[in-house]
Design an enzyme around this catalytic site. Structure first.
Site, PDB file in Angstrom:
ATOM      1  N   SER A  82      51.921  41.519  30.258  1.00 46.73           N
ATOM      2  CA  SER A  82      51.240  42.289  29.226  1.00 46.73           C
ATOM      3  C   SER A  82      51.133  43.737  29.663  1.00 46.73           C
ATOM      4  O   SER A  82      51.575  44.099  30.752  1.00 46.73           O
ATOM      5  CB  SER A  82      49.843  41.734  29.000  1.00 46.73           C
ATOM      6  OG  SER A  82      49.043  42.056  30.117  1.00 46.73           O
ATOM      7  N   LYS A  83      50.511  44.518  28.810  1.00 47.40           N
ATOM      8  CA  LYS A  83      50.329  45.936  29.103  1.00 47.40           C
ATOM      9  C   LYS A  83      49.609  46.143  30.430  1.00 47.40           C
ATOM     10  O   LYS A  83      49.806  47.127  31.106  1.00 47.40           O
ATOM     11  CB  LYS A  83      49.516  46.588  27.991  1.00 47.40           C
ATOM     12  CG  LYS A  83      50.302  46.690  26.716  1.00 47.40           C
ATOM     13  CD  LYS A  83      49.712  47.734  25.804  1.00 47.40           C
ATOM     14  CE  LYS A  83      50.550  47.839  24.559  1.00 47.40           C
ATOM     15  NZ  LYS A  83      49.875  47.644  23.338  1.00 47.40           N
ATOM     16  N   ARG A  84      48.759  45.183  30.763  1.00 49.39           N
ATOM     17  CA  ARG A  84      48.033  45.290  32.024  1.00 49.39           C
ATOM     18  C   ARG A  84      48.973  45.411  33.209  1.00 49.39           C
ATOM     19  O   ARG A  84      48.601  45.923  34.257  1.00 49.39           O
ATOM     20  CB  ARG A  84      47.161  44.048  32.230  1.00 49.39           C
ATOM     21  CG  ARG A  84      45.835  44.095  31.537  1.00 49.39           C
ATOM     22  CD  ARG A  84      44.929  42.984  32.034  1.00 49.39           C
ATOM     23  NE  ARG A  84      45.516  41.658  31.875  1.00 49.39           N
ATOM     24  CZ  ARG A  84      45.970  40.930  32.870  1.00 49.39           C
ATOM     25  NH1 ARG A  84      45.924  41.363  34.099  1.00 49.39           N
ATOM     26  NH2 ARG A  84      46.484  39.730  32.634  1.00 49.39           N
TER      27      ARG A  84
END
Ligand code: GLU
Length: 464
Positions: free
Chosen positions: A244-246
């Site tokens: 994910s963006k994380r």
């Protein structure tokens, strides 16, 4: 034998991210491996979420990775007439029908089903059957169009990654293929496109597995050849959770910004879920020769930033020097650092390329050759002591009169050490800090050599 035709069909709702890039790579490589065609199709029917910027970002990402397409990009929004034409044919043939159930009625139906403990699904009230009386067409309701899904039997395929997958038709209700305003729905557009574009292998993420039985049923109804399907497992982040963006870099272009070479990213993506024995480092050409769908693992692949860095370091070492010169020039210019007047960039790169794992690290290391570094107070206090400054002064005297080759420069440093009765690092480390603002560099005589006499003398002058 029909020739291979694969496609990459991104929805332009965001960047080309790592998962999409891997799907694109595998589809591209499969077509290349089999001398087939690779088609790019932009699935932009979700008008609320699709943007021209995202289309551009996808095209940029594909170009950066050098994944060239043979046909397209095709845009679904430009194919609306074709989808509507097929819907009209299906209505005509009786494989699709108008359904006038209102949203409120559907809600009530689902509510009742849930209350009974049943799975919510459309009950087929508008589905025509021989001898069945359909309800009277209500006034003022614009109907949707539903596909008349088979009621019995199973729909099955031998997934090229996951093996045999079967769905009971009883589990699939009659899919809406056109909304009330006549616009076709997502699954339907995919079907018509895969059919019209003669796709032979659909390679895509396994988030689409549940769409496949519906798509196969529609294809069969249309009398289309059903393609083979290969559903790629998802990619997990470094920490084992869904990517994910994380996990930092979302867009492949971010990897460009962060100093990765496209060759490294390609090599890295190739190994995400695919293997060829123990081979880790291979060129794009080699990958294309080896690639097949048999060696894709059905389990999730885990992203590993350290491995990507390791590969990138390898490709930086292998890269033609002119390519590195062009890249670093671009990066340093973007920081407002002109390289034209300083030391020979190729020579400085040659000194550093083995020591970095990204092009950003390379640019960082090279910057002080072109713009005098700011020396942190901490380094100054530690290394530029009065004794060190005295040593730099003595050394500067010798360097001013020295020949400018490594042997002579090394001798000048040694002579300074002998004169002062100190060890090499006591001169070399202050010298590094004074010249480049860092206590560690490649061999100091090589650094002096590439930096050139006038610049070295100029920088040392500040410490005399
Ligand atoms: N547009 C879909 C997506 O971006 C892919 C559809 C497909 O490959 O069939 O997830």
């Amino acid at each position: 034998m029909t020739s291979v035709r694969t496609r990459f069909a991104p929805s332009p709702t965001g960047f080309l991210h790592i998962g999409g890039a891997r799907t694109a790579l595998f589809s591209w490589a499969y077509a290349r491996r089999h001398g087939g065609q690779f088609i790019l199709r932009i699935e932009d029917t979700d008008v609320a979420r699709s943007t021209p910027e995202a289309v551009q970002a996808i095209l940029d990402g594909m170009r950066w990775l050098d994944l060239g397409w043979d046909e397209g990009p095709f845009y679904q929004m430009q194919r609306m007439d074709r989808y509507k034409q097929v819907i009209a044919q299906m209505l005509e043939a009786g494989s699709a029908y108008y359904c006038y159930t209102t949203p409120a009625e559907l809600d009530a139906l689902r509510e009742a089903q849930r209350a009974r403990g049943d799975k919510p699904r459309y009950d087929g009230r508008w589905r025509p059957e021989p001898g069945k009386m359909l309800p009277a067409v209500p006034e003022g309701v614009t109907p949707v169009v539903r596909f008349r899904n088979p009621l019995e039997g199973v729909v099955a395929w031998d997934d090229l990654v996951k093996g045999r997958i079967e769905f009971a038709n009883a589990e699939l209700d009659d899919l809406v293929i056109a909304r009330g305003d006549g616009t076709p729905t997502y699954n339907f557009c995919v079907v018509v496109d895969d059919w019209d574009m003669g796709i032979t292998q659909v390679i895509r993420g396994d988030d689409h597995v549940n769409n496949t039985p519906r798509q196969i049923n529609i294809l069969q109804t249309l009398g289309a050849e059903v393609p083979k399907y290969a559903h790629l497992s998802m990619i997990l982040g470094d920490d084992g959770t869904k990517l994910s963006k994380r996990h930092g870099a979302v867009s492949v272009m971010q990897y460009d910004d962060d100093g990765y070479l496209p060759e490294a990213v390609i090599n890295y993506l190739a190994r995400l879920g695919w293997s060829h024995g123990d081979d880790e480092v291979f060129s794009r050409e080699q990958f294309v020769q080896w690639f097949d769908l048999d060696h894709i693992t059905p389990s999730a692949a885990q992203f590993n930033t350290d491995k990507l860095k390791w590969l990138n370091a390898h490709y930086i070492k292998q890269s033609p020097i002119e390519a590195l010169v062009a890249d670093v020039t671009r990066r340093l210019s973007a920081r407002g650092i002109p390289v034209a007047e300083g030391p020979d960039l190729a020579a400085v790169i040659a000194l550093y390329r083995e020591r970095v794992s990204t092009l950003v690290e390379l640019a960082d290391a090279l910057a002080p050759f072109y713009v005098a570094p700011t020396i942190s107070d901490e380094l100054a206090t530690q290394h530029l002591t009065p004794a060190a400054r005295d040593a730099l002064g003595k050394l500067a005297g010798r360097l001013g009169a020295s020949a400018w080759d490594k042997a002579a420069l090394s001798q000048a440093i040694k002579d300074t050490c002998t004169e002062l009765g100190v060890k090499m690092p006591q001169v070399a480390i202050p010298l590094r800090v004074a010249l480049l603002g860092v206590p560690q560099t490649p061999s100091i005589d090589a650094v002096l050599e590439v930096m050139g006499q006038s610049q070295v003398m100029q920088r040392l002058a500040a410490f005399r």
